[in-house]
Design a protein around this motif. Sequence first.
Motif, PDB file in Angstrom:
ATOM      1  N   THR A   1       0.827  -1.205   0.000  1.00 26.85           N
ATOM      2  CA  THR A   1       0.000   0.000   0.000  1.00 26.85           C
ATOM      3  C   THR A   1       0.860   1.253   0.000  1.00 26.85           C
ATOM      4  O   THR A   1       0.634   2.185  -0.781  1.00 26.85           O
ATOM      5  N   LEU A   2       1.870   1.288   0.866  1.00 28.24           N
ATOM      6  CA  LEU A   2       2.754   2.452   0.927  1.00 28.24           C
ATOM      7  C   LEU A   2       3.546   2.612  -0.362  1.00 28.24           C
ATOM      8  O   LEU A   2       3.731   3.723  -0.858  1.00 28.24           O
ATOM      9  N   ASN A   3       4.007   1.504  -0.928  1.00 29.64           N
ATOM     10  CA  ASN A   3       4.745   1.556  -2.180  1.00 29.64           C
ATOM     11  C   ASN A   3       3.876   2.123  -3.302  1.00 29.64           C
ATOM     12  O   ASN A   3       4.320   2.979  -4.072  1.00 29.64           O
ATOM     13  N   ALA A   4       2.640   1.669  -3.399  1.00 26.83           N
ATOM     14  CA  ALA A   4       1.731   2.176  -4.433  1.00 26.83           C
ATOM     15  C   ALA A   4       1.474   3.666  -4.237  1.00 26.83           C
ATOM     16  O   ALA A   4       1.454   4.435  -5.206  1.00 26.83           O
ATOM     17  N   TYR A   5       1.309   4.090  -2.989  1.00 28.78           N
ATOM     18  CA  TYR A   5       1.079   5.511  -2.692  1.00 28.78           C
ATOM     19  C   TYR A   5       2.292   6.349  -3.086  1.00 28.78           C
ATOM     20  O   TYR A   5       2.164   7.368  -3.768  1.00 28.78           O
ATOM     21  N   VAL A   6       3.464   5.910  -2.699  1.00 29.63           N
ATOM     22  CA  VAL A   6       4.684   6.657  -3.020  1.00 29.63           C
ATOM     23  C   VAL A   6       4.868   6.751  -4.532  1.00 29.63           C
ATOM     24  O   VAL A   6       5.252   7.799  -5.053  1.00 29.63           O
ATOM     25  N   GLN A   7       4.566   5.685  -5.239  1.00 26.96           N
ATOM     26  CA  GLN A   7       4.712   5.718  -6.694  1.00 26.96           C
ATOM     27  C   GLN A   7       3.765   6.729  -7.337  1.00 26.96           C
ATOM     28  O   GLN A   7       4.088   7.303  -8.372  1.00 26.96           O
ATOM     29  N   GLU A   8       2.620   6.960  -6.717  1.00 20.32           N
ATOM     30  CA  GLU A   8       1.678   7.932  -7.272  1.00 20.32           C
ATOM     31  C   GLU A   8       2.089   9.370  -6.978  1.00 20.32           C
ATOM     32  O   GLU A   8       1.842  10.258  -7.777  1.00 20.32           O
ATOM     33  N   VAL A   9       2.696   9.620  -5.828  1.00 20.79           N
ATOM     34  CA  VAL A   9       3.004  10.998  -5.447  1.00 20.79           C
ATOM     35  C   VAL A   9       4.445  11.404  -5.713  1.00 20.79           C
ATOM     36  O   VAL A   9       4.755  12.593  -5.736  1.00 20.79           O
ATOM     37  N   CYS A  10       5.325  10.450  -5.918  1.00 21.78           N
ATOM     38  CA  CYS A  10       6.741  10.748  -6.140  1.00 21.78           C
ATOM     39  C   CYS A  10       6.947  11.218  -7.580  1.00 21.78           C
ATOM     40  O   CYS A  10       6.568  10.522  -8.523  1.00 21.78           O
ATOM     41  N   PRO A  11       7.557  12.398  -7.771  1.00 27.96           N
ATOM     42  CA  PRO A  11       7.711  12.930  -9.135  1.00 27.96           C
ATOM     43  C   PRO A  11       8.582  12.070 -10.043  1.00 27.96           C
ATOM     44  O   PRO A  11       8.415  12.102 -11.252  1.00 27.96           O
ATOM     45  N   VAL A  12       9.513  11.297  -9.503  1.00 26.11           N
ATOM     46  CA  VAL A  12      10.372  10.476 -10.360  1.00 26.11           C
ATOM     47  C   VAL A  12       9.837   9.062 -10.536  1.00 26.11           C
ATOM     48  O   VAL A  12      10.408   8.278 -11.275  1.00 26.11           O
ATOM     49  N   SER A  13       8.743   8.734  -9.879  1.00 23.50           N
ATOM     50  CA  SER A  13       8.272   7.352  -9.923  1.00 23.50           C
ATOM     51  C   SER A  13       7.734   6.948 -11.295  1.00 23.50           C
ATOM     52  O   SER A  13       7.931   5.822 -11.713  1.00 23.50           O
ATOM     53  N   ARG A  14       7.049   7.847 -11.973  1.00 22.91           N
ATOM     54  CA  ARG A  14       6.460   7.458 -13.272  1.00 22.91           C
ATOM     55  C   ARG A  14       7.527   7.100 -14.303  1.00 22.91           C
ATOM     56  O   ARG A  14       7.414   6.060 -14.949  1.00 22.91           O
ATOM     57  N   PRO A  15       8.583   7.917 -14.475  1.00 20.87           N
ATOM     58  CA  PRO A  15       9.635   7.497 -15.408  1.00 20.87           C
ATOM     59  C   PRO A  15      10.299   6.193 -14.972  1.00 20.87           C
ATOM     60  O   PRO A  15      10.597   5.335 -15.814  1.00 20.87           O
ATOM     61  N   LEU A  16      10.518   6.013 -13.684  1.00 25.74           N
ATOM     62  CA  LEU A  16      11.130   4.778 -13.202  1.00 25.74           C
ATOM     63  C   LEU A  16      10.205   3.589 -13.430  1.00 25.74           C
ATOM     64  O   LEU A  16      10.647   2.500 -13.790  1.00 25.74           O
ATOM     65  N   LYS A  17       8.908   3.801 -13.240  1.00 28.40           N
ATOM     66  CA  LYS A  17       7.937   2.735 -13.456  1.00 28.40           C
ATOM     67  C   LYS A  17       7.917   2.331 -14.937  1.00 28.40           C
ATOM     68  O   LYS A  17       7.910   1.144 -15.252  1.00 28.40           O
ATOM     69  N   ARG A  18       7.932   3.332 -15.829  1.00 30.83           N
ATOM     70  CA  ARG A  18       7.965   3.025 -17.263  1.00 30.83           C
ATOM     71  C   ARG A  18       9.231   2.269 -17.630  1.00 30.83           C
ATOM     72  O   ARG A  18       9.202   1.301 -18.387  1.00 30.83           O
ATOM     73  N   GLU A  19      10.363   2.702 -17.071  1.00 26.79           N
ATOM     74  CA  GLU A  19      11.635   2.034 -17.344  1.00 26.79           C
ATOM     75  C   GLU A  19      11.603   0.596 -16.840  1.00 26.79           C
ATOM     76  O   GLU A  19      12.049  -0.323 -17.531  1.00 26.79           O
ATOM     77  N   SER A  20      11.060   0.388 -15.664  1.00 26.29           N
ATOM     78  CA  SER A  20      10.958  -0.955 -15.098  1.00 26.29           C
ATOM     79  C   SER A  20      10.072  -1.849 -15.960  1.00 26.29           C
ATOM     80  O   SER A  20      10.401  -3.008 -16.221  1.00 26.29           O
ATOM     81  N   GLN A  21       8.943  -1.297 -16.424  1.00 25.02           N
ATOM     82  CA  GLN A  21       8.049  -2.067 -17.282  1.00 25.02           C
ATOM     83  C   GLN A  21       8.721  -2.401 -18.615  1.00 25.02           C
ATOM     84  O   GLN A  21       8.566  -3.500 -19.139  1.00 25.02           O
ATOM     85  N   LYS A  22       9.494  -1.463 -19.143  1.00 30.56           N
ATOM     86  CA  LYS A  22      10.202  -1.689 -20.408  1.00 30.56           C
ATOM     87  C   LYS A  22      11.228  -2.812 -20.236  1.00 30.56           C
ATOM     88  O   LYS A  22      11.309  -3.725 -21.062  1.00 30.56           O
TER      89      LYS A  22
END
Length: 89
Positions: free
Chosen positions: A54-75
């Motif tokens: 739950t905390l990880n999902a929350y941080v990924q939504e509010v952290c400004p660098v999480s979206r690029p990192l998430k895309r990179e991880s998915q790639k």
Amino acid sequence: MHLVGVGEIAARFSMSKPAISKHLQILENAGLVTSTREGQFIRYALVRESLTNTLNAYVQEVCPVSRPLKRESQKIAGETAARTGKAKA
């Protein structure tokens, strides 16, 4: 698993035991804590895996660098899956 009672939790906060109990019910409904009845008392414990997710999902939504990192991880995951023949359908 470390079990604690409402009284132990309430002693750390400036809230009443009924208020703490209400908050714990909400956390239990969300799957973040579990309860065990011991006689007339209810003891609570964290569900660490659920809280971490739950905390990880929350941080990924509010952290400004999480979206690029998430895309990179998915790639990277997609490339690895393609190489091993385990691409998602």
